[in-house]
Design an enzyme around this catalytic site. Structure first.
Site, PDB file in Angstrom:
ATOM      1  N   LYS A  13      -1.088   7.661  -5.266  1.00 43.58           N
ATOM      2  CA  LYS A  13      -1.526   6.964  -4.053  1.00 43.58           C
ATOM      3  C   LYS A  13      -1.867   7.948  -2.940  1.00 43.58           C
ATOM      4  O   LYS A  13      -2.818   7.741  -2.189  1.00 43.58           O
ATOM      5  CB  LYS A  13      -0.435   5.987  -3.583  1.00 43.58           C
ATOM      6  N   ARG A  88       5.870  -4.423  -0.421  1.00 46.35           N
ATOM      7  CA  ARG A  88       6.419  -4.183  -1.755  1.00 46.35           C
ATOM      8  C   ARG A  88       6.916  -5.464  -2.412  1.00 46.35           C
ATOM      9  O   ARG A  88       7.106  -5.505  -3.625  1.00 46.35           O
ATOM     10  CB  ARG A  88       7.591  -3.186  -1.679  1.00 46.35           C
TER      11      ARG A  88
END
Length: 211
Positions: A13, A88
């Site tokens: 990422k 998340r």
């Protein structure tokens, strides 16, 4: 460009975010960096978060959302932003939606970096760190020419506890349990875009540019 970047630990990422940040000139926002900044500056939110962190507890979602509101209201976010690893969980995604609606902000997309568990394990378990200078190597992709010693300073190379395979697989299990609902959630909104995290370093950038 207002984008959320999702993906498991070791998906790359950070590398993908750097390419997007440079191309679109937007801030790269991660919850970890945001938390550390508030704690370092001693803000009211930072002091509250530190109490939880010092007690070994997770920082509550409402505190994270409050920090997110503060961050997104800053001038550099006017032209867009890239959220890294947040939300998340489904409750966090729903809370973020409410915040963005309140602020009059519309997401352009949610990019999910697809990487197999075996590739993640290979990437992370192969990392070795120098005890002396902190240089990072990889047993397969970037080994030290001096074996178990650092090329730069001669320090001992070691494997961090959180890079052990059993720890990585536990982290992946938690990630999959939390992220599976997010995939359906954002797919239902027509925002989710899947990108292979095992290929080009600018894969996310190409998708966002429509290539």
């Amino acid at each position: 460009m207002r984008v959320i970047l999702l993906g498991p630990p070791g998906a790359g990422k950070g590398t993908q975010a750097a390419a997007v940040k440079e191309r679109f000139q937007i801030p790269h926002i991660s919850t970890g960096d945001m938390l550390r900044e508030h704690v370092k500056e001693g803000t009211e939110l930072g002091r509250k978060a530190k109490e939880y962190m010092d007690g070994g507890k997770l920082v509550p979602d409402d505190l994270i959302i409050a920090m997110m509101e503060d961050r997104l209201s800053k001038e550099d976010c006017a032209g867009g932003f890239l959220l890294d690893g947040f939300p998340r969980t489904l409750p966090q995604a729903e809370a973020l939606d409410r915040l963005l609606s309140k602020m009059g902000i519309k997401l352009d997309g949610v990019v999910l970096l697809d990487v197999s568990d075996d590739v993640v394990v290979e990437r992370l378990s192969g990392r070795r760190v120098c005890r002396s200078c902190g240089a990072i190597y990889h047993v397969s992709f970037h080994p030290s020419s001096r074996g178990d010693l650092c090329e730069a300073c001669g320090g001992e190379l070691y494997q961090r506890d959180d890079d052990r395979e059993e720890v990585i697989r536990r982290r992946l299990k938690v990630y999959h349990e939390q992220t599976a609902p997010l995939e359906s959630y954002y797919e239902g909104k027509g925002l989710l875009r899947r990108v292979s995290g095992e290929g080009a370093t600018d894969a996310v950038l190409k998708v966002l540019q429509g290539n």
